[in-house]
Motif scaffolding. Sequence first.
Motif, PDB file in Angstrom:
ATOM      1  N   PRO A 197      47.725  38.139  36.429  1.00  0.00           N
ATOM      2  CA  PRO A 197      47.923  39.192  37.422  1.00  0.00           C
ATOM      3  C   PRO A 197      49.299  39.022  38.039  1.00  0.00           C
ATOM      4  N   ARG A 238      42.952  46.434  41.840  1.00  0.00           N
ATOM      5  CA  ARG A 238      41.754  45.893  42.473  1.00  0.00           C
ATOM      6  C   ARG A 238      41.837  44.375  42.634  1.00  0.00           C
ATOM      7  N   HIS A 239      42.473  43.670  41.677  1.00  0.00           N
ATOM      8  CA  HIS A 239      42.524  42.216  41.814  1.00  0.00           C
ATOM      9  C   HIS A 239      43.363  41.773  43.014  1.00  0.00           C
ATOM     10  N   CYS A 240      44.132  42.705  43.600  1.00  0.00           N
ATOM     11  CA  CYS A 240      44.871  42.406  44.836  1.00  0.00           C
ATOM     12  C   CYS A 240      43.916  42.363  46.026  1.00  0.00           C
ATOM     13  N   THR A 263      36.216  47.284  39.504  1.00  0.00           N
ATOM     14  CA  THR A 263      36.667  46.114  38.757  1.00  0.00           C
ATOM     15  C   THR A 263      36.999  46.454  37.312  1.00  0.00           C
ATOM     16  N   ASP A 266      40.332  47.950  37.362  1.00  0.00           N
ATOM     17  CA  ASP A 266      41.304  47.219  38.177  1.00  0.00           C
ATOM     18  C   ASP A 266      42.061  48.146  39.130  1.00  0.00           C
ATOM     19  N   ALA A 336      42.122  38.141  35.090  1.00  0.00           N
ATOM     20  CA  ALA A 336      41.651  37.406  36.273  1.00  0.00           C
ATOM     21  C   ALA A 336      40.138  37.212  36.253  1.00  0.00           C
ATOM     22  N   ASN A 338      37.874  39.083  34.776  1.00  0.00           N
ATOM     23  CA  ASN A 338      37.090  40.306  34.654  1.00  0.00           C
ATOM     24  C   ASN A 338      37.564  41.138  33.469  1.00  0.00           C
ATOM     25  N   SER A 366      52.047  43.570  41.043  1.00  0.00           N
ATOM     26  CA  SER A 366      50.718  44.127  40.736  1.00  0.00           C
ATOM     27  C   SER A 366      50.449  45.377  41.560  1.00  0.00           C
ATOM     28  N   SER A 389      48.655  46.362  36.025  1.00  0.00           N
ATOM     29  CA  SER A 389      47.552  45.426  36.202  1.00  0.00           C
ATOM     30  C   SER A 389      48.011  43.978  36.083  1.00  0.00           C
ATOM     31  N   SER A 390      48.721  43.654  35.003  1.00  0.00           N
ATOM     32  CA  SER A 390      49.063  42.254  34.765  1.00  0.00           C
ATOM     33  C   SER A 390      50.227  42.138  33.799  1.00  0.00           C
TER      34      SER A 390
END
Length: 438
Positions: A197, A238-240, A263, A266, A336, A338, A366, A389-390
């Motif tokens: 990420p 979303r991972h943030c 999730t 993301d 991450a 997921n 991100s 996303s990454s």
Amino acid sequence: MSSRQWVAAVTGALIITSVVLAPTGSAATPARPSLDEVTLSAYSTQDVITSLKPAERKGYSSIRIDDASRKVEVRWKGKPSGELLRLLRQKHLADDVVMLPAVYDQKELKAAVKAVMQAGPAEVQVNGATLARQDIVAAGPRTDGSGLTLRVAALALNKVSASRATAERSEPSAEGTLTHSARTFPVDISPAADIQPAVSRDEAPTEGGHVIHLNGGTCTSAFNVYNAAGKLRALTARHCGAKGSVVSDSNYQPFGVVETSNTAHDVSMFDNSRSSMRFSPTVVGGGSHNALWQTTYNVRHGMSVIQGSPVCVSGAYSGERCMGLVTQVAMTVMVAGNLVDDLYWVRSVPYKEATVANTLAGPGDSGAPVYVKVAYGDTYRAAPVGILSSTYGAIYTDRCPANNITFGSKRLCSSEILVVDLYEAMQSIGADEIYTVN
């Protein structure tokens, strides 16, 4: 989601010729079209395909821009529908499209990707050995619709491949088969590098491309949208931060709260608690955190991403980087911890080790807006296509931009990124429309 938000990239008289729509009579050989012309023709063709009813779209596999031939390649399993051909003629799209056969259609390939990534009833065999699900990092359709491509942990690949796998190799290291629903799909397998990420513009995040802080990490705001109730909101990864997370500006002052998140795509959507500040239908290519660029674009209607299309990404720390090229679409990738669906792969052109010249993203980027720059008079507008996303295969280096921010002596940067398809992400959280200029 309102259909007005995803429209054809261009309108007007363009003419299409291909193996299916052969021109009548002879004509002078046209000048080689520019990259923008071919790209816009591809987006217009994609719009025609998207407009088809499900029965008329049956057999569709993929669309891509072939850089060598400067043609728009459309892959179809079986005979393309008469309605497709009728619409292409009616729209008078340009002399750029070639219809090519595909072994599998898009629906079949997506089902196979999900089966292998979600530990479903699928088995991957390479040289007589079975790959474990946890060793498969990413999966997606081949560009020609003839099977799948997988990214696999190098150590696992070494066990089943005759050649030593290295993360620097871009060509397949092995070939195998995937069995799913009593069908066998050919598979290209390459070693996977690390997928990270990109968590780390000052000012409040009222437009895309600004610094935001969530859960102790630093990210970037993406595009502004309307939620299902017609209220303006902003997007990020979303991972943030998931639903309920507090969003702060670059000075760590509270700005809003994540209203909803998803999730599998993301994506998170957050509100604005500051009555004195309004969201803006713009993205910024520079800011106080970004010494590399200083410009702002009005946001126009969104586009569906196409393989072979050039894109820009504007991370709060890396700045606007417009040397990206979409190399693969419809990927499912482990990010991450997921599984994230409907990602597309972007690689810098020319591709090489991360440097100031070709880095696409790094820490703090991100959630950044990903878009196509569309000429508008003497300037450009940003046509949204995704959310960062990454990064893929990132390395610590002192040869990539950090925009006056210290990340130690080096920064984790990459020339390859994974981007969430904006249309699919918005659908997953009930976002209705992109906030655009009139």
